[in-house]
Design an enzyme around this catalytic site. Structure first.
Site, PDB file in Angstrom:
ATOM      1  N   LYS A  54     -20.804   6.254   1.502  1.00 27.18           N
ATOM      2  CA  LYS A  54     -20.181   5.538   2.481  1.00 27.18           C
ATOM      3  C   LYS A  54     -20.676   6.048   3.900  1.00 27.18           C
ATOM      4  O   LYS A  54     -21.112   5.296   4.775  1.00 27.18           O
ATOM      5  CB  LYS A  54     -18.702   5.594   2.498  1.00 27.18           C
ATOM      6  CG  LYS A  54     -18.224   4.563   1.142  1.00 27.18           C
ATOM      7  CD  LYS A  54     -16.808   5.093   1.087  1.00 27.18           C
ATOM      8  CE  LYS A  54     -16.484   4.066  -0.461  1.00 27.18           C
ATOM      9  NZ  LYS A  54     -15.172   4.388  -0.793  1.00 27.18           N
ATOM     10  N   GLN A  98     -10.071   8.421   0.689  1.00 26.03           N
ATOM     11  CA  GLN A  98     -10.792   8.131  -0.838  1.00 26.03           C
ATOM     12  C   GLN A  98      -9.874   8.374  -1.943  1.00 26.03           C
ATOM     13  O   GLN A  98      -8.886   9.340  -2.144  1.00 26.03           O
ATOM     14  CB  GLN A  98     -12.139   9.043  -1.083  1.00 26.03           C
ATOM     15  CG  GLN A  98     -12.758   8.761  -2.400  1.00 26.03           C
ATOM     16  CD  GLN A  98     -13.576   7.244  -2.430  1.00 26.03           C
ATOM     17  OE1 GLN A  98     -13.927   6.841  -1.072  1.00 26.03           O
ATOM     18  NE2 GLN A  98     -13.310   6.689  -3.489  1.00 26.03           N
ATOM     19  N   ASP A 121     -10.174  -0.483   4.379  1.00 26.59           N
ATOM     20  CA  ASP A 121     -10.163  -0.926   3.002  1.00 26.59           C
ATOM     21  C   ASP A 121      -9.122  -2.138   2.609  1.00 26.59           C
ATOM     22  O   ASP A 121      -9.247  -2.925   1.496  1.00 26.59           O
ATOM     23  CB  ASP A 121      -9.378   0.374   2.148  1.00 26.59           C
ATOM     24  CG  ASP A 121     -10.597   1.154   1.591  1.00 26.59           C
ATOM     25  OD1 ASP A 121     -11.692   0.771   1.543  1.00 26.59           O
ATOM     26  OD2 ASP A 121     -10.204   2.238   1.240  1.00 26.59           O
TER      27      ASP A 121
END
Ligand code: NAP
Length: 300
Positions: A54, A98, A121
């Protein structure tokens, strides 16, 4: 013999990333560099690979990113305090923690502490609610990527029957909502579904998001259907594979996504898109800046 066309996630991704990079340059010229903060708690090797990818994708496409590693035994209160600091940082437009987190940390608390306006997200309940009511701010990256793949290959959605296999909060449920929003008649199947094949055989579009190899085989697919494979599994030889039995399904379907090279690359790409769009919103962009990545063509 029928041979399904491949939906190339790498190619769709590449085009979108070029567009992200172009728009990031426009923003930068106006004084705003889109910034993503990534927090990794602990030292799970798979999570470490995901966050590295990422961060790398950000750097390659004109976004700034900072990766913060916190020890596995960090207190939840410390993590939440750090998120609050990032919420207040004007140079940060997206915050990603994460998952999964160590067991002593409540991931719901973590997600809800991230400002909804930086929740790239799309997991915050405010963003889930916006999606549910048809006014999404951040769409969860994997289902958003699937929609972009369907759009890129001009696969009709309106009036079609779609089956989503899987009902997780991060893939299955938002996927179903996005397809519904685009005009499909959507059925959501899961581990308690009595006869999966009954549903999939009637589907023009199937999205498999289960995490089990060969959950969908050629005999379960309607001729010419579009099959999207979100699953990430390992073969007996340790190679990456999806949920779909690619060999048998591609003899029946019209379109199919491969694994690897299908949905996988799109997930990170949509994280870049969400971060860019967040930065654009915070910089109060002019009308020229908002048109492209956020195309509503899927509704056509
Ligand atoms: P998850 O939370 O474990 O959800 C799996 C879903 O599959 C559940 O809803 C479960 O039903 C359903 N299921 C299990 N067995 C089934 C069966 N035999 N028939 C029908 N449905 C069944 O997983 P997830 O996070 O949604 O991820 C799904 C897969 O996508 C995983 O392989 C994951 O690695 C992959 N993934 C890939 C990407 C990417 O970028 N390519 C991104 C995210 C996830 P119940 O709810 O009834 O248990």
């Amino acid at each position: 013999m029928n041979q399904a066309k491949i939906i190339d996630g790498l190619a769709v991704s590449k085009a979108l990333r070029e567009e992200v990079a172009r728009r990031a340059r426009v923003l930068k010229a106006k004084g705003t560099t889109p910034g993503l903060a990534v927090i990794l708690v602990g030292d799970d090797p798979a999570s470490a690979v995901y966050v590295r990818n990422k961060v790398k994708a950000c750097e390659q496409n004109g976004l700034s990113s900072n990766l913060e590693r916190l020890p596995a035994d960090v207190r939840e209160a410390q993590l939440l305090a750090r998120i609050e600091e990032l919420n207040a940082d004007p140079n940060i437009h997206g915050i990603l923690v994460q998952l999964p987190l160590p067991r002593h940390i409540n991931s719901h608390n973590v997600i809800e502490t991230i400002s909804a306006s930086k929740d790239v997200d799309g997991f915050h309940v405010a963003n889930a609610g916006s999606l549910m009511t048809g006014m999404p701010q951040f769409r969860p990256c994997t289902p958003y990527g699937v929609m972009k793949m369907l759009e890129a290959y001009q696969i009709a959605i309106t009036g079609k029957n779609a089956v989503v296999i899987g009902r997780s909060n991060i893939v299955g449920k938002p996927m179903a909502l996005l397809l519904l929003e685009a005009g499909a008649t959507v059925t959501v199947c899961h581990s308690k579904t009595a006869d999966l094949a009954y549903h999939t055989r009637n589907a023009d579009i199937v999205v498999a998001a289960v995490g089990k190899r060969n959950i969908l085989t050629g005999d379960m697919v309607k001729p010419c259907a579009t099959i999207i494979d979100v699953g990430m599994n390992k073969t007996d030889e340790g190679k990456l594979c999806g949920d779909v039995d690619f060999a048998s399904v591609s003899k029946v379907a019209g379109y199919v996504t491969p694994v690897p090279g299908g949905v996988g690359p799109m997930t990170i790409t949509m994280l870049l898109v969400n971060t860019l769009e967040s930065a654009e919103r915070s910089a109060h962009p002019g009308p020229d800046d908002v048109a492209l990545v956020h195309s509503e063509a899927v509704k056509a």
